[in-house]
Design an enzyme around this catalytic site. Structure first.
Site, mmCIF file in Angstrom:
data_model
loop_
_atom_site.group_PDB
_atom_site.id
_atom_site.type_symbol
_atom_site.label_atom_id
_atom_site.label_comp_id
_atom_site.label_asym_id
_atom_site.label_seq_id
_atom_site.Cartn_x
_atom_site.Cartn_y
_atom_site.Cartn_z
ATOM 1 N N LYS A 122 0.863 -1.192 0.000
ATOM 2 C CA LYS A 122 0.000 0.000 0.000
ATOM 3 C C LYS A 122 0.884 1.221 0.000
ATOM 4 C CE LYS A 122 -4.452 1.040 0.479
ATOM 5 N NZ LYS A 122 -5.667 0.237 0.195
ATOM 6 N N ASP A 135 -7.312 4.180 -4.210
ATOM 7 C CA ASP A 135 -7.855 4.115 -2.849
ATOM 8 C C ASP A 135 -8.420 5.520 -2.589
ATOM 9 O OD1 ASP A 135 -7.833 2.162 -0.379
ATOM 10 O OD2 ASP A 135 -7.304 4.093 0.467
HETATM 11 P P1 NDP Z 1 -12.996 7.812 -2.121
HETATM 12 O O1 NDP Z 1 -11.902 8.800 -2.058
HETATM 13 O O2 NDP Z 1 -13.654 7.530 -3.426
HETATM 14 O O3 NDP Z 1 -14.148 8.213 -1.096
HETATM 15 C C1 NDP Z 1 -13.899 8.334 0.262
HETATM 16 C C2 NDP Z 1 -15.179 8.759 0.969
HETATM 17 O O4 NDP Z 1 -14.966 8.650 2.371
HETATM 18 C C3 NDP Z 1 -15.566 10.186 0.695
HETATM 19 O O5 NDP Z 1 -16.962 10.309 0.762
HETATM 20 C C4 NDP Z 1 -14.896 10.932 1.842
HETATM 21 O O6 NDP Z 1 -15.532 12.150 2.191
HETATM 22 C C5 NDP Z 1 -15.009 9.942 2.959
HETATM 23 N N1 NDP Z 1 -13.831 10.097 3.848
HETATM 24 C C6 NDP Z 1 -12.550 9.825 3.567
HETATM 25 N N2 NDP Z 1 -11.740 10.120 4.579
HETATM 26 C C7 NDP Z 1 -12.525 10.600 5.526
HETATM 27 C C8 NDP Z 1 -12.276 11.065 6.817
HETATM 28 N N3 NDP Z 1 -11.032 11.119 7.344
HETATM 29 N N4 NDP Z 1 -13.344 11.469 7.546
HETATM 30 C C9 NDP Z 1 -14.594 11.407 7.018
HETATM 31 N N5 NDP Z 1 -14.893 10.986 5.784
HETATM 32 C C10 NDP Z 1 -13.869 10.575 5.055
HETATM 33 O O7 NDP Z 1 -12.396 6.466 -1.496
HETATM 34 P P2 NDP Z 1 -12.896 4.960 -1.695
HETATM 35 O O8 NDP Z 1 -14.372 4.924 -1.786
HETATM 36 O O9 NDP Z 1 -12.077 4.365 -2.765
HETATM 37 O O10 NDP Z 1 -12.412 4.294 -0.316
HETATM 38 C C11 NDP Z 1 -13.263 4.232 0.835
HETATM 39 C C12 NDP Z 1 -12.750 3.155 1.776
HETATM 40 O O11 NDP Z 1 -12.761 1.882 1.099
HETATM 41 C C13 NDP Z 1 -11.303 3.318 2.265
HETATM 42 O O12 NDP Z 1 -11.207 2.756 3.567
HETATM 43 C C14 NDP Z 1 -10.506 2.463 1.288
HETATM 44 O O13 NDP Z 1 -9.274 2.049 1.850
HETATM 45 C C15 NDP Z 1 -11.454 1.296 1.127
HETATM 46 N N6 NDP Z 1 -11.289 0.477 -0.068
HETATM 47 C C16 NDP Z 1 -11.280 1.016 -1.318
HETATM 48 C C17 NDP Z 1 -11.165 0.193 -2.431
HETATM 49 C C18 NDP Z 1 -11.253 0.725 -3.816
HETATM 50 O O14 NDP Z 1 -11.270 -0.097 -4.739
HETATM 51 N N7 NDP Z 1 -11.322 2.025 -4.039
HETATM 52 C C19 NDP Z 1 -10.992 -1.261 -2.297
HETATM 53 C C20 NDP Z 1 -11.084 -1.733 -0.927
HETATM 54 C C21 NDP Z 1 -11.197 -0.885 0.114
HETATM 55 P P3 NDP Z 1 -14.827 13.556 1.860
HETATM 56 O O15 NDP Z 1 -14.964 13.726 0.379
HETATM 57 O O16 NDP Z 1 -15.585 14.553 2.654
HETATM 58 O O17 NDP Z 1 -13.397 13.413 2.293
HETATM 59 O O1 2IT Z 2 -7.865 -1.563 -0.143
HETATM 60 C C1 2IT Z 2 -7.889 -2.116 -1.267
HETATM 61 O O2 2IT Z 2 -8.056 -3.330 -1.396
HETATM 62 C C2 2IT Z 2 -7.752 -1.263 -2.463
HETATM 63 N N1 2IT Z 2 -7.659 -0.040 -2.324
HETATM 64 C C3 2IT Z 2 -7.712 -1.872 -3.825
HETATM 65 C C4 2IT Z 2 -6.333 -2.375 -4.135
HETATM 66 C C5 2IT Z 2 -6.135 -2.848 -5.561
HETATM 67 O O3 2IT Z 2 -4.984 -3.194 -5.850
HETATM 68 O O4 2IT Z 2 -7.065 -2.868 -6.353
#
Ligand code: NDP
Ligand code: 2IT
Length: 445
Positions: free
Chosen positions: A125, A165
């Site tokens: 990561k 992410d």
């Molecule tokens: P995005 O950047 O697309 O969205 C993040 C969302 O979470 C936004 O709505 C944001 O609001 C909110 N957020 C982020 N940080 C904070 C914070 N510190 N406090 C409050 N709200 C927060 O990210 P993803 O949707 O890609 O990721 C969301 C979660 O899923 C993370 O934990 C990530 O590690 C996990 N994840 C993502 C994957 C992927 O494929 N993208 C795969 C597996 C897990 P705001 O805009 O106000 O900051």
């Molecule tokens: O937390 C996660 O699993 C991700 N942000 C996706 C990682 C990936 O390599 O697609």
């Protein structure tokens, strides 16, 4: 023989002041220690000590000139935690709150999550404290180019394959990929989450959210229940949250919330697909804030500075960030009759919140199982790149569903207890065993 308290003391010595890393380690080792103490073959190889120290940590400065000619300095990291099962694989996060602790916890989790997918991927990561919020496309491009200049030496399709992410979506992956191509002169599968026209896989952008719902469906099916009609509270409004909501609506569940860091958008009657389209336009096209949508429908209420855990629901799906759901929130959810907590974000519950839920017989499905669909389809993107193929969305979606059902099955196999399935233990053991067996096979990993 291991003792959890002793190995956690060792973690503290090796990595002082890294509370999120310790939280992730303790969660996994809590399941693993009693198991390996009973298994001769896992003794005397310092397996847990090895897992406490990432294979390699790369830390670098990113200097870039913004479009107003100011010099900007950010920090960048890549934590390559373990490659026993394959090349390092895991996302990049751009958020001002990150530090080495954040990436160590995420890379550690990624190793076991990737093992659960059954695909040959190690765990890594990385990212930066760069804040993409409010920046112009031109500044994002400049930053991504400068970031990749520093990272490019350490990644490659057989070495380490980053993806998105928090703060790193399709736009950022596109700019990072373009920069890598310029630096290296090769077009290959060095990153996943690319647009389908640039070597990306169909369904990758939906995969984490869709996979979350497929996992939830498998949990419900195991109890002869169905998703249709259940009330779900979702947090976040990013990639994971919005495609979780999309699939929930397709399955006729009722979704009452999404949120961002300003507060919660509540729709007591349940979001419709038209509502979801409006939210997607606000977030993905306009890069706006949910509060701007408050007046766009009579069905919406915007609750400033409020989390989505204050409302009656059957299923809570935290999909924003780590430790977003604390003990107080857990109590509120319990009072609001929650039955399942499905972790779509990485480690979204504090340890106290998890303990409270478990004590009160709320089923907690852990992130390393629930959100593995994202990295699984990243794995399928790598396969397509290596074969120079593009698979149909139907094929990828079917593979994703199968992988999520297999992960659910592995949780049952290793997590079955008298009171029901302990998904936390099941996911931890199923992931750990794959990684540990490969480490043993390779002697020194
Ligand atoms: P995005 O950047 O697309 O969205 C993040 C969302 O979470 C936004 O709505 C944001 O609001 C909110 N957020 C982020 N940080 C904070 C914070 N510190 N406090 C409050 N709200 C927060 O990210 P993803 O949707 O890609 O990721 C969301 C979660 O899923 C993370 O934990 C990530 O590690 C996990 N994840 C993502 C994957 C992927 O494929 N993208 C795969 C597996 C897990 P705001 O805009 O106000 O900051
Ligand atoms: O937390 C996660 O699993 C991700 N942000 C996706 C990682 C990936 O390599 O697609």
């Amino acid at each position: 023989m291991y003792k959890l308290s002793e190995i956690m003391e060792r973690a503290e010595q090796l990595a002082p002041n890294q509370p999120q890393f310790h939280q992730a380690v303790e969660d996994v080792f809590h399941s693993v220690v009693p198991y390996i103490n009973e298994q001769e073959k896992y003794q005397n190889h310092a397996l847990l000590e090895q897992l406490l120290v990432p294979d390699r940590i790369i830390e670098f400065r990113v200097t870039w000139q913004d479009s107003e000619d100011n010099m900007q300095v950010n920090r960048g990291w890549r934590v390559q935690h373990n490659n026993a099962l394959g090349a390092y694989k895991g996302g990049l996060r751009f958020h001002p709150s990150v530090d080495l602790d954040t990436f160590k916890f995420l890379a550690f989790e990624q190793t076991f999550k990737n093992a659960l997918t059954g695909l040959p991927m190690g765990g890594g990561k990385g990212g930066s404290d760069f804040d993409p919020k409010g920046k112009s496309d031109a500044d994002i491009l400049r930053f991504c180019q400068a970031f990749m200049l520093k990272l490019s030496n350490y990644i490659g399709p057989k070495q380490d394959v980053p993806a998105g992410d928090i703060g790193v979506g399709s736009r950022e992956i596109g700019y990072l990929f373009g920069a890598y191509k310029q630096i290296s002169g090769v077009f290959n599968g060095v990153l996943t989450g690319k647009a389908p026209g640039s070597g990306g896989s169909l369904i990758r952008k939906e995969a984490t959210g869709y996979g979350t719902v497929y996992f939830l469906e498998a949990m419900l099916a195991h109890q002869d229940k169905e998703l249709k009609g259940l009330t779900c509270a979702v947090s976040g409004a990013g990639n994971v949250a919005l495609y979780t909501v999309e699939k929930l609506l397709q399955k006729e569940a009722k979704v009452i919330t999404v949120s961002d860091s300003d507060g919660t958008l509540l729709c007591q009657s349940g979001f419709t697909s038209e509502h979801l389209e409006a939210i997607k336009t606000n977030k993905q096209v306009e890069r706006g804030r949910l509060k701007d949508l408050a007046d766009s429908s009579k069905d919406f209420e915007f609750k400033a500075d409020t989390k989505p855990w204050q409302f009656n629901c059957d299923v809570a799906i935290p999909s924003a960030t780590q430790n977003e759901l604390n003990e107080e929130d857990a109590k509120a959810l319990h009072e609001n009759k929650v039955v399942y907590v499905v972790e779509a974000a990485n480690m979204p519950l504090t340890s106290a919140a998890t303990a409270y839920m478990v004590e009160n017989k709320v089923v907690v499905a852990p992130s390393k199982a629930v959100n593995a669909g994202g990295v699984a389809v990243s794995g399928l993107e790598r396969t397509q790149n290596a074969l120079m193929q593009s698979w149909s969305s139907d094929k990828v979606d079917k593979e994703l569903k199968k992988i999520m059902q297999d992960i659910h099955q592995a949780c049952i196999e290793f997590g079955e207890e008298e009171e029901g399935i302990n998904y936390i233990k099941g996911a931890n053991l199923a992931g750990f065993i794959k990684v540990a067996d490969a480490m043993l096979f390779q002697g020194i990993s």
